[in-house]
Design a protein around this motif. Structure first.
Motif, PDB file in Angstrom:
ATOM      1  N   ALA A 183      40.205  25.241  52.784  1.00 29.49           N
ATOM      2  CA  ALA A 183      40.407  24.927  51.362  1.00 29.49           C
ATOM      3  C   ALA A 183      39.283  25.503  50.514  1.00 29.49           C
ATOM      4  N   GLU A 184      38.063  25.472  51.050  1.00 29.97           N
ATOM      5  CA  GLU A 184      36.940  26.053  50.293  1.00 29.97           C
ATOM      6  C   GLU A 184      37.139  27.560  50.099  1.00 29.97           C
ATOM      7  N   LYS A 185      37.652  28.225  51.114  1.00 32.12           N
ATOM      8  CA  LYS A 185      37.910  29.670  50.994  1.00 32.12           C
ATOM      9  C   LYS A 185      38.962  29.930  49.922  1.00 32.12           C
ATOM     10  N   LEU A 186      39.974  29.069  49.905  1.00 36.65           N
ATOM     11  CA  LEU A 186      41.037  29.212  48.905  1.00 36.65           C
ATOM     12  C   LEU A 186      40.484  28.990  47.501  1.00 36.65           C
ATOM     13  N   LYS A 187      39.636  28.007  47.390  1.00 31.52           N
ATOM     14  CA  LYS A 187      39.036  27.680  46.100  1.00 31.52           C
ATOM     15  C   LYS A 187      38.203  28.858  45.587  1.00 31.52           C
ATOM     16  N   LEU A 188      37.475  29.495  46.489  1.00 28.88           N
ATOM     17  CA  LEU A 188      36.665  30.657  46.107  1.00 28.88           C
ATOM     18  C   LEU A 188      37.545  31.757  45.524  1.00 28.88           C
ATOM     19  N   LYS A 189      38.721  31.929  46.151  1.00 30.52           N
ATOM     20  CA  LYS A 189      39.612  32.983  45.676  1.00 30.52           C
ATOM     21  C   LYS A 189      40.162  32.632  44.296  1.00 30.52           C
ATOM     22  N   ILE A 190      40.536  31.354  44.119  1.00 28.44           N
ATOM     23  CA  ILE A 190      41.070  30.916  42.816  1.00 28.44           C
ATOM     24  C   ILE A 190      40.023  31.125  41.720  1.00 28.44           C
ATOM     25  N   VAL A 191      38.785  30.789  42.050  1.00 26.99           N
ATOM     26  CA  VAL A 191      37.705  30.954  41.062  1.00 26.99           C
ATOM     27  C   VAL A 191      37.462  32.440  40.786  1.00 26.99           C
ATOM     28  N   ALA A 192      37.563  33.258  41.847  1.00 29.29           N
ATOM     29  CA  ALA A 192      37.342  34.700  41.654  1.00 29.29           C
ATOM     30  C   ALA A 192      38.416  35.305  40.748  1.00 29.29           C
ATOM     31  N   ILE A 193      39.656  34.840  40.928  1.00 28.83           N
ATOM     32  CA  ILE A 193      40.746  35.333  40.058  1.00 28.83           C
ATOM     33  C   ILE A 193      40.478  34.914  38.617  1.00 28.83           C
ATOM     34  N   ALA A 194      40.070  33.633  38.450  1.00 29.42           N
ATOM     35  CA  ALA A 194      39.795  33.121  37.105  1.00 29.42           C
ATOM     36  C   ALA A 194      38.630  33.883  36.466  1.00 29.42           C
ATOM     37  N   ALA A 195      37.594  34.139  37.252  1.00 24.31           N
ATOM     38  CA  ALA A 195      36.419  34.849  36.725  1.00 24.31           C
ATOM     39  C   ALA A 195      36.830  36.221  36.197  1.00 24.31           C
ATOM     40  N   HIS A 196      37.694  36.885  36.949  1.00 22.93           N
ATOM     41  CA  HIS A 196      38.161  38.204  36.552  1.00 22.93           C
ATOM     42  C   HIS A 196      38.971  38.124  35.261  1.00 22.93           C
ATOM     43  N   CYS A 197      39.830  37.114  35.150  1.00 24.08           N
ATOM     44  CA  CYS A 197      40.701  36.987  33.985  1.00 24.08           C
ATOM     45  C   CYS A 197      39.950  36.534  32.733  1.00 24.08           C
ATOM     46  N   LEU A 198      39.022  35.551  32.949  1.00 25.69           N
ATOM     47  CA  LEU A 198      38.341  34.966  31.789  1.00 25.69           C
ATOM     48  C   LEU A 198      37.107  35.774  31.377  1.00 25.69           C
ATOM     49  N   GLY A 199      36.696  36.700  32.233  1.00 21.12           N
ATOM     50  CA  GLY A 199      35.548  37.538  31.911  1.00 21.12           C
ATOM     51  C   GLY A 199      34.213  36.831  32.052  1.00 21.12           C
ATOM     52  N   PHE A 200      34.132  35.881  32.993  1.00 20.49           N
ATOM     53  CA  PHE A 200      32.851  35.215  33.272  1.00 20.49           C
ATOM     54  C   PHE A 200      32.439  35.486  34.701  1.00 20.49           C
ATOM     55  N   ASP A 201      31.156  35.359  34.969  1.00 18.94           N
ATOM     56  CA  ASP A 201      30.729  35.371  36.361  1.00 18.94           C
ATOM     57  C   ASP A 201      31.230  34.089  37.025  1.00 18.94           C
ATOM     58  N   ALA A 202      31.612  34.207  38.278  1.00 17.35           N
ATOM     59  CA  ALA A 202      32.178  33.057  38.993  1.00 17.35           C
ATOM     60  C   ALA A 202      31.238  31.862  38.964  1.00 17.35           C
ATOM     61  N   ASP A 203      29.936  32.099  39.034  1.00 13.51           N
ATOM     62  CA  ASP A 203      29.013  30.947  39.101  1.00 13.51           C
ATOM     63  C   ASP A 203      28.872  30.220  37.764  1.00 13.51           C
ATOM     64  N   LYS A 204      29.471  30.760  36.732  1.00 11.35           N
ATOM     65  CA  LYS A 204      29.448  30.047  35.440  1.00 11.35           C
ATOM     66  C   LYS A 204      30.676  29.147  35.291  1.00 11.35           C
ATOM     67  N   LEU A 205      31.601  29.281  36.199  1.00 11.68           N
ATOM     68  CA  LEU A 205      32.867  28.555  36.070  1.00 11.68           C
ATOM     69  C   LEU A 205      32.837  27.245  36.868  1.00 11.68           C
ATOM     70  N   VAL A 206      33.694  26.324  36.414  1.00 13.63           N
ATOM     71  CA  VAL A 206      33.785  25.034  37.110  1.00 13.63           C
ATOM     72  C   VAL A 206      35.225  24.834  37.573  1.00 13.63           C
TER      73      VAL A 206
END
Lengths: 792, 149
Positions: A555-578
């Motif tokens: 599940a953690e691996k899946l979460k990382l991917k979801i955040v990576a997709i969001a980071a790409h779409c929203l234009g933020f670095d992944a570590d800035k996202l929650v």
């Protein structure tokens, strides 16, 4: 360490499996009806030992509806022997007796017929010309060179003879002021599942696949079947989506599956075998350890235990199997929860003309705990010290963890003193003592029993290389797959059968917690062995740690991917996202929802980050924590996690009748972070009931002629609701540092300490008469006889 | 498990007539409960087939019966050994016939047997009762032999 709060984990949630079971909608092996299915009945040996001269099956084969009769001679020529855990190549075992029978009840041949009734009738027509041979039942006798070897080709009855010395045992004994020796014996018992073992096999010649549906709890089941039958591993398909009606270790089913698989392949028709109760009790995988302990303790006036010498002699029954390893697992907790500086351990396993021993709940730990706790009681009595004070004096303290024991395992965490204090408060210990003393003044025999025991959990198989140098196994993994479909629903796959442990609930709760979505909306499926990732099945109290761990990591691996997709779409670095509730939130208040991620992963490859694969799926194959080395110098880290349980019991009985009644039962239980409280409590209640059975009732008893006397529920007595008292569970949580949520195992809880505590209570009740009960079960007849002998 | 049975019966027949019946396979076949066939193989030895039902379990047994230590018309030793789906059994019985009162014969028996296999375990509580019951059936049938004639 403050307890972490969770949204779903540790919360009171109903087990998702319960609904179908309560409604009678479970799907068990016996519910399968394959077209053209044949049925099997085995012919059982009357003799504990005999040479088979001739088997005449002519009359049986001539009966209408009888299709075939399989003998040991036929099957041993066609398949490989069953896998042997030890390096004892001349102790060969096949599903049917070959040339010689080695215990009463052993299967001599198998009738295959259009119905089970026809097959049973045909058994009567088989004429076996057998010559009875000398036999041996007792383990100490089996060791003697004058005893008949169960396997003459092996040369003796000795399967395993290992001596370990951990630490300066001789020095500690020389320095210690006192020595005390005693012997205790653990009787053969079982977990007695309601559902006996069953298997259906079907050979598909066009696909060259053997399908197996089995009521099984066995590591590497399809591998073992493939090897025995000489099939490629990918030609055996074990279906995991079948309910198993209880097991706790015993549903090994390997001889059954190879036999039925062989017949299905030979005849090209589906074949079913469901044991009846007698087959299950006599020759199924029912019997657990039968073990004699000789123990010597070295200790000081103040109660400090310096050292322990233990000899453990196990009666493995007629074949080797995996049973001797049940002497190995307890090495990982050989000092119990105590600080004991050094230990010598002599593990012996012998063959005898009894039914084959298989794994039972705790894999040998409950007998060893019983011996250790009896030692503590004996030392306390010798020193005229309070049994609780002696234990508290020797317990490992909370500030000593991680704690390395002499045999090489490091205990992960614990707070034994606190758990005991909580139990003494909850049960009002001084009031309990007053009740015991009042009962005594009223003419009753009354006693208090205490037991402080460990449940090693997170099972790996370090005992295999420890007891058998030829075995180089250190891997003992578990795995989980997670997929999010195109509509955004979560599917998890697990790769084993369940026998009531609630694995669906475990996985959905863990995934819900990590992904922050409702566990009830997660679908858990069980594919077959051909569609599965590697795993080692639910043994060794491991699934909360291992399957829960693999699910969380996937599940953690899946979460990382979801955040990576969001980071790409929203234009933020992944570590800035929650990540929050399945959505991903950006610092500017914008949000990338769960369904946005699903849409991109499933349909908009052009909007995914460069180099990212489509889809939302992940998997994890997890190695058991701490399981990273083979044994060195007879030492190894056994299991990673150590749960603790403390039992406090009041038992009373009439001195003439001698029937023990449990008046009060309190258990303190610390298995770290609990995933599902109801499941853990259920395990503990059931474990204590099982322990009551092992202490007072249950035993596979043999007469002097080698016949099993307790093979039906008329004679094999089990505790009912009359004998199981209300039980109070006092909970405590010391998280494990090795696991994702701090969870430890609880699948064997209750059973690992109940026999020690109950037998301690009975012995306390008769202590004034200088009676020691040294063998389990302690039957009411033994109690009343011992008392009347003393008073006579 | 071991079974020991002792007892005696009074039968309205002269001792040597009783003796002749007890060693006659035709009479024995009629009298032994569940006996399907009894064939003499050599003098004093028989092959016997039994079909018995005990409580919930039933089955057929094949066995041999041997007569030895013959002291007509006073005593002999009967040895039985057999096996079937339910289990195995062996046993010996010393049978003594003596003059009873007023034209009767007294037949006394002392038997010791061992039962093995499935029935030893599942039948342990009832085996002795069943054995006594079968003996009673045997003598009831044997007595009928002499009433009819």
């Amino acid at each position: 360490m403050a307890e972490k709060t969770y949204k779903f984990i540790s919360q009171p949630r109903r087990a998702v499996e319960d609904r179908r079971f309560v409604a009678g909608r479970g799907k068990f092996v016996a519910d399968l009806d394959r077209p053209g299915m044949l049925h099997v009945a085995p012919l059982a040996s009357h003799y504990p030992a005999a040479i088979i001269n001739k088997i005449d099956v002519t009359a049986a084969l001539a009966m209408p509806g009888v299709v075939d009769v399989i003998t040991g001679a036929e099957i041993s020529a066609a398949i490989q022997p069953l896998i042997n855990g030890l390096d004892t190549p001349n102790v060969r075992r096949f599903p049917l007796a070959v040339g010689r029978v080695r215990y009463a009840g052993e299967w001599v041949c198998a009738v295959v017929a259009e119905s089970r009734a026809i097959a049973e009738d045909a058994l009567e027509k088989i004429i076996v010309d057998a010559a009875a041979q000398p036999f041996v039942l007792d383990a100490e006798e089996a060791l003697l060179s004058t005893s008949p070897p169960v396997h003459p080709e092996h040369g003796s009855n000795l399967l395993l003879d290992k001596k370990f010395v951990w630490g300066a045992v001789d020095d500690d004994f020389a320095l210690a002021k006192h020595n005390l020796s005693f012997s205790v014996t653990w009787g053969r018992n079982s977990t007695v599942p309601i559902e006996t073992f069953g298997v259906v096999a079907e050979w598909n010649g066009w696909d060259q696949i053997l399908d197996i549906w089995a009521s099984v709890q066995m590591p590497k089941y399809s591998d073992q079947i493939s090897r025995c039958l000489g099939l490629a591993g990918n030609a055996v398909r074990v279906h995991y989506d079948i309910d198993v009606g209880g097991s706790y270790g015993v549903k090994r089913g390997i001889k059954h599956a190879t036999l039925i698989g062989y017949i299905a392949r030979k005849l090209g028709r589906p074949v079913r075998f469901i044991e009846d109760r007698l087959e299950n009790m006599r020759a199924g995988d029912a019997h657990g350890p039968e073990r004699k302990f000789d123990v010597t303790m070295a200790f000081e006036d103040d109660g400090t235990i310096r050292s322990m010498k233990m000899r453990a002699l196990d009666n493995a029954g007629a074949y080797a199997g995996r049973a001797p390893f049940q002497l190995g697992k307890p090495i990982g907790a050989i000092v119990g929860p105590y600080q004991i500086n050094s230990v010598s351990y002599h593990a012996l396993s012998v063959t005898s003309n009894k039914t084959v021993q298989e794994a039972v709940r705790g894999f040998g730990q409950a007998p060893t705990n019983y011996a250790i706790e009896t030692a503590m009681d004996r030392v306390a009595n010798f020193l005229k010290m309070d049994r609780l004070v002696l234990r508290q004096h020797n317990l490992i303290r909370a500030d000593q963890f991680p704690y390395l024991i002499p045999s090489g395992s490091t205990y992960d965490s614990g707070d034994y003193h606190t758990v005991i204090d909580k139990v003494l408060n909850a049960a009002d210990y001084s009031a309990l003592v007053a009740t015991r003393d009042r009962l005594r003044t009223e003419g009753m025999m009354a006693g208090i029993g205490v037991a402080a025991c460990l449940e090693p959990s997170g099972g790996n198989s370090s005992f295999e290389p420890l007891l058998n140098e030829a075995n180089k196994t250190s891997t003992w993994m578990e795995s989980c797959q997670v997929n999010v479909d195109a509509l955004g629903n979560v599917i998890a796959r697990i790769h084993t059968t369940s026998s009531g442990q609630g694995h669906d609930t475990l996985v959905s709760t863990v995934l819900g917690e990590v992904l922050q979505i409702d566990p009830d909306k997660i679908r858990v499926t069980r594919p077959n062995s051909l569609e599965s990732l590697p795993g080692n099945s639910p043994v060794g109290s491991r699934m909360a740690i291992m399957l829960g761990g693999a699910a969380a990591r996937a599940a953690e691996k899946l979460k990382l991917k979801i955040v990576a997709i969001a980071a790409h779409c929203l234009g933020f670095d992944a570590d800035k996202l929650v990540y929050s509730g399945g959505d991903v939130l950006a610092p500017d208040g914008s949000k990338h929802s769960w369904l946005d991620a699903v849409e991109l992963a499933h349909r908009q490859f052009h909007n995914l980050p460069e180099g990212m694969d489509p889809g939302l799926a992940s998997f994890d194959i997890m190695q058991v924590p701490t399981g990273d080395a083979l044994p060195v110098d007879g030492k190894v880290q056994m299991y990673p996690c150590y749960s603790f349980e403390f039992h406090l019991v009041l038992v009373a009985f009439d001195p003439v009748i001698g029937r023990p009644e449990i008046r009060s039962y309190t258990i303190g239980h610390d298995c770290g972070t609990v995933i599902n409280p109801a499941i853990v409590s259920g395990m503990t209640y059931g474990g204590i009931a099982h322990g009551i059975g092992a202490t007072l009732f249950e035993e596979f008893a043999y007469d002097a002629n080698g016949q099993l006397m307790t093979q039906s529920f008329l004679d094999y007595l089990m505790p009912s609701s009359h004998e199981v008292p209300p039980i109070e569970i006092v909970k405590h949580c010391t998280p494990s540092p090795h696991t994702v949520f701090g969870q430890k195992g609880s699948g064997e809880s209750g059973y690992l300490g109940a026999p020690a505590a109950i037998s301690g209570a009975i012995n306390d009740a008769v202590a004034a008469l200088d009676i020691h009960f040294e063998k389990l079960p302690i039957r009411m007849s033994a109690i009343s006889d011992a008392i009347s002998n003393k008073l006579a | 498990m071991n079974i020991n049975l002792n007892g005696n019966e009074l039968i309205f027949v002269r001792p040597n007539e009783l003796w002749n019946s007890v060693i006659d396979p035709v009479v024995l076949q009629r009298s032994i409960p569940g006996c399907i066939s009894m064939v003499e193989t050599v003098p004093g030895e028989y092959v016997m087939t039994l079909e018995l039902k005990v409580a919930a379990v039933g089955g057929s047994f094949e066995g041999t019966v041997g007569l030895s230590e013959m002291d007509p018309p006073n005593s002999c030793v009967i040895s039985v050994s057999g096996s079937g789906t339910l289990g195995t059994g062996t046993g010996t019985a010393r049978v003594t016939i003596s003059d009873g009162e007023s034209g009767t014969a007294n037949i006394a028996y002392e038997a010791a047997g061992e039962v093995g296999g499935l029935v030893a375990g599942v039948g342990q509580r009832i085996l002795l009762g069943v054995a006594k019951h079968l003996v009673r059936q045997f003598f009831t049938a044997l007595k009928k032999e002499f009433v009819a004639s």
